[in-house]
Design an enzyme around this catalytic site. Structure first.
Site, mmCIF file in Angstrom:
data_model
loop_
_atom_site.group_PDB
_atom_site.id
_atom_site.type_symbol
_atom_site.label_atom_id
_atom_site.label_comp_id
_atom_site.label_asym_id
_atom_site.label_seq_id
_atom_site.Cartn_x
_atom_site.Cartn_y
_atom_site.Cartn_z
ATOM 1 C CE1 TYR A 4 -1.432 -12.462 12.964
ATOM 2 C CE2 TYR A 4 -0.861 -14.006 14.714
ATOM 3 C CZ TYR A 4 -0.604 -13.446 13.482
ATOM 4 O OH TYR A 4 0.474 -13.874 12.748
ATOM 5 C CB VAL B 229 10.399 -13.469 12.259
ATOM 6 C CG1 VAL B 229 11.405 -12.631 11.513
ATOM 7 C CG2 VAL B 229 10.457 -14.917 11.787
ATOM 8 N NE ARG C 286 -2.005 -1.125 3.702
ATOM 9 C CZ ARG C 286 -2.451 -1.118 4.946
ATOM 10 N NH1 ARG C 286 -3.723 -0.822 5.180
ATOM 11 N NH2 ARG C 286 -1.658 -1.374 5.958
#
Length: 238
Positions: free
Chosen positions: A161, A194, A36
């Site tokens: 999530y 990560v 975006r």
């Protein structure tokens, strides 16, 4: 149209997405950076060019039907097909004030997370299917998380999530069933916890390490697994 393979990575301007883009570029693919943010997208393309990767950017907001459709048109005009689609764009969603505690779940937050992490993947995948069907060995990789594993139930309680990744895993298996008699291979990948801005860089595991499983699934042979969920250690239980 030349014979160089082409890969679209969504959310490829930073973090794991950029590491995946860089990695697949090293394998000789033309890389399409879908993002975006125009400035970050252009920066990512410049970095890929500096690493001798053939790359270009497309404006891609996975929550926007018109943005996704326009990206598909641009890709059609520029390269004519897609060999690999990596659905990496994702959000964790706001978690303050109990927004992702299931007992006080903010349904607006859940809706926002699903819009990107699930509906966005479907929107992009279906828009890119005509381009993927022109490839000889098309591959789709959905970036999931073991937080979506009903067996492992890892990580903190993040009801929006985690549920979005469970649903992403489910839709991945549905696509695999639909693609059963085709040459399109789709799988879900868990990159692990990560160090990116997504996690507050709170991990010793690098984005490059997180990208390895996605690159593996993006380059599977024609007899590779279909409709599975994998991390560096192999199969992740559902």
């Amino acid at each position: 149209m030349n014979n160089t393979k082409v890969a679209l990575v969504t959310g490829a301007n930073k973090g794991i997405g950029y590491a995946i883009a860089e990695g697949i570029g090293r394998l000789g693919y033309t890389v399409i950076v879908g993002a975006r943010d125009e400035t970050r997208r252009d920066d990512a393309v410049e970095k890929l060019h500096a690493a001798d990767t053939d790359a270009f950017g497309v404006t891609l907001d996975v929550t926007s039907e018109s943005s996704v459709a326009a990206a598909a048109v641009t890709i059609e005009e520029r390269v004519g097909r897609l060999d690999v689609l990596i659905n990496n764009a994702g959000i964790s969603g706001r978690a303050d004030a109990g927004a992702q505690d299931p007992t006080t779940l903010d349904l607006g937050v859940m809706q926002t997370v699903l819009e990107t992490n699930v509906f966005g993947v479907v929107r992009v995948t279906n828009a890119m299917l005509p381009l993927l069907r022109r490839a000889t060995s098309p591959r789709i990789v959905n970036i999931s998380s073991n937080m979506g594993s009903l067996t492992r139930q890892t990580g903190p309680i993040l009801a929006a999530y985690a549920s979005s990744k469970t649903m992403l895993n489910s839709i991945t298996t549905q696509y695999a069933r639909a693609f059963n008699d085709t040459n399109i291979i789709i799988n879900a990948a868990c990159p692990g916890y990560v160090a990116t801005d997504f996690t507050g860089f709170n991990s010793p595991r690098t984005a490059d390490q997180g990208a390895v499983i996605a690159l593996h699934l993006a380059t599977l042979p024609d007899d590779g697994p279909r409709g599975g969920f994998f991390d560096d250690g192999g199969v992740v239980p559902w």
